[in-house]
Design a protein around this motif. Sequence first.
Motif, mmCIF file in Angstrom:
data_model
loop_
_atom_site.group_PDB
_atom_site.id
_atom_site.type_symbol
_atom_site.label_atom_id
_atom_site.label_comp_id
_atom_site.label_asym_id
_atom_site.label_seq_id
_atom_site.Cartn_x
_atom_site.Cartn_y
_atom_site.Cartn_z
ATOM 1 N N MET A 21 0.837 -1.205 0.000
ATOM 2 C CA MET A 21 0.000 0.000 0.000
ATOM 3 C C MET A 21 0.875 1.260 0.000
ATOM 4 O O MET A 21 0.593 2.239 -0.691
ATOM 5 C CB MET A 21 -0.923 -0.003 1.225
ATOM 6 C CG MET A 21 -1.966 1.087 1.194
ATOM 7 S SD MET A 21 -3.149 0.837 -0.162
ATOM 8 C CE MET A 21 -4.153 2.315 0.059
ATOM 9 N N THR A 22 1.965 1.211 0.781
ATOM 10 C CA THR A 22 2.852 2.372 0.860
ATOM 11 C C THR A 22 3.543 2.618 -0.472
ATOM 12 O O THR A 22 3.674 3.756 -0.944
ATOM 13 C CB THR A 22 3.897 2.167 1.965
ATOM 14 O OG1 THR A 22 3.239 1.885 3.209
ATOM 15 C CG2 THR A 22 4.768 3.399 2.119
ATOM 16 N N SER A 23 3.972 1.543 -1.118
ATOM 17 C CA SER A 23 4.629 1.698 -2.413
ATOM 18 C C SER A 23 3.668 2.224 -3.469
ATOM 19 O O SER A 23 4.046 3.010 -4.350
ATOM 20 C CB SER A 23 5.213 0.353 -2.849
ATOM 21 O OG SER A 23 4.176 -0.624 -2.977
ATOM 22 N N PHE A 24 2.407 1.811 -3.369
ATOM 23 C CA PHE A 24 1.414 2.307 -4.331
ATOM 24 C C PHE A 24 1.192 3.804 -4.161
ATOM 25 O O PHE A 24 1.147 4.558 -5.152
ATOM 26 C CB PHE A 24 0.107 1.542 -4.128
ATOM 27 C CG PHE A 24 -1.021 2.077 -4.964
ATOM 28 C CD1 PHE A 24 -1.073 1.806 -6.340
ATOM 29 C CD2 PHE A 24 -2.017 2.861 -4.395
ATOM 30 C CE1 PHE A 24 -2.117 2.310 -7.101
ATOM 31 C CE2 PHE A 24 -3.045 3.366 -5.157
ATOM 32 C CZ PHE A 24 -3.092 3.096 -6.524
ATOM 33 N N LEU A 25 1.048 4.267 -2.928
ATOM 34 C CA LEU A 25 0.861 5.697 -2.676
ATOM 35 C C LEU A 25 2.099 6.484 -3.104
ATOM 36 O O LEU A 25 1.986 7.582 -3.663
ATOM 37 C CB LEU A 25 0.565 5.941 -1.197
ATOM 38 C CG LEU A 25 -0.778 5.395 -0.675
ATOM 39 C CD1 LEU A 25 -0.902 5.633 0.820
ATOM 40 C CD2 LEU A 25 -1.932 6.077 -1.410
ATOM 41 N N LEU A 26 3.280 5.947 -2.844
ATOM 42 C CA LEU A 26 4.510 6.628 -3.245
ATOM 43 C C LEU A 26 4.604 6.739 -4.766
ATOM 44 O O LEU A 26 4.973 7.794 -5.307
ATOM 45 C CB LEU A 26 5.720 5.879 -2.687
ATOM 46 C CG LEU A 26 7.099 6.500 -2.979
ATOM 47 C CD1 LEU A 26 7.170 7.896 -2.374
ATOM 48 C CD2 LEU A 26 8.214 5.609 -2.438
#
Length: 300
Positions: free
Chosen positions: A1-6
């Motif tokens: 999820m964090t990589s997607f937002l980044l």
Amino acid sequence: MTSFLLAAVVTFVALLVLGPVLSGIVRLLGFYTIVVERQCKVYMLFGKVLAVLDEPGLHFLWLKLGPRALLANWMGHCFTLDLRLDQEYLRSTPVNSEEGAPMGIGLWYEMYISNPVDYLFKNADPRGSLAANVSNSTVRCLSNLKLADMLENRHTMSLTVRNEVSSKSQEWGYQLGSVYIRKVHFRDEAMIKGIEEKVVNRLRQVTSAIKQDGANQVSIITSTAEKQAAIELAKAAAMRPHIVGAALEKISQDPEIAKAMFEVLETQQLIEGEADITLVPQKGHLLPELMAAQAQPKKM
């Protein structure tokens, strides 16, 4: 999820920053250009016109100009012209009527650029030259006209000025639209004041004539009404003795009724006369004389 937002944030920033930068670099290299509605772009290189783009939309310069598109932005020049309809108003152009009256003509006209190349290179100031040409044509075509024609035939004068200016304006890349004379006025203040005085005096004369005519009409109506009223009153006054005499003649046929009527009339006259009435007995002897001597007259 964090990589997607980044990844989403990086993509957004890249599109927000790099998109306009990349678009500017591509346009700077002459790859494409955008022409909006009622706009024209003229590309010139080394004193020669390379292209005239007047169709709205996206234009790929490498397909139209070839390798010269790169040099046009760096070593040449791009003129951006507005092709929208424009308007101009010339105030109080001085002309003289046939009678010698100094008049002023207020002229409004429309124009738009019809030939961008002629507009750019055939005249250093085409807008000012067109205004001067319109003013000179107005003076040349409308001078020595009759004053009545100047004040009444504005449409004809507008067509005359337009036909005179149109041919010359096309040589400068302008297309002349509508020409309309909005105002025709006097320029001499003394003449204006003289006309105002004449108009005011004429209005006063007309007003006084209307008032006098109204007074005459009222006098005629009043005198006619008084005459008719006098005639009717005279008729009534003439018929009154006849009516009264006929009534008395009919009443006198019965003595008792006539006597009673005259007694009533006599009593009514006494009452209306506001006289003092004193009742005394029949055998009063000196009493009436004493009462009459003591009576005091009424104060008016």
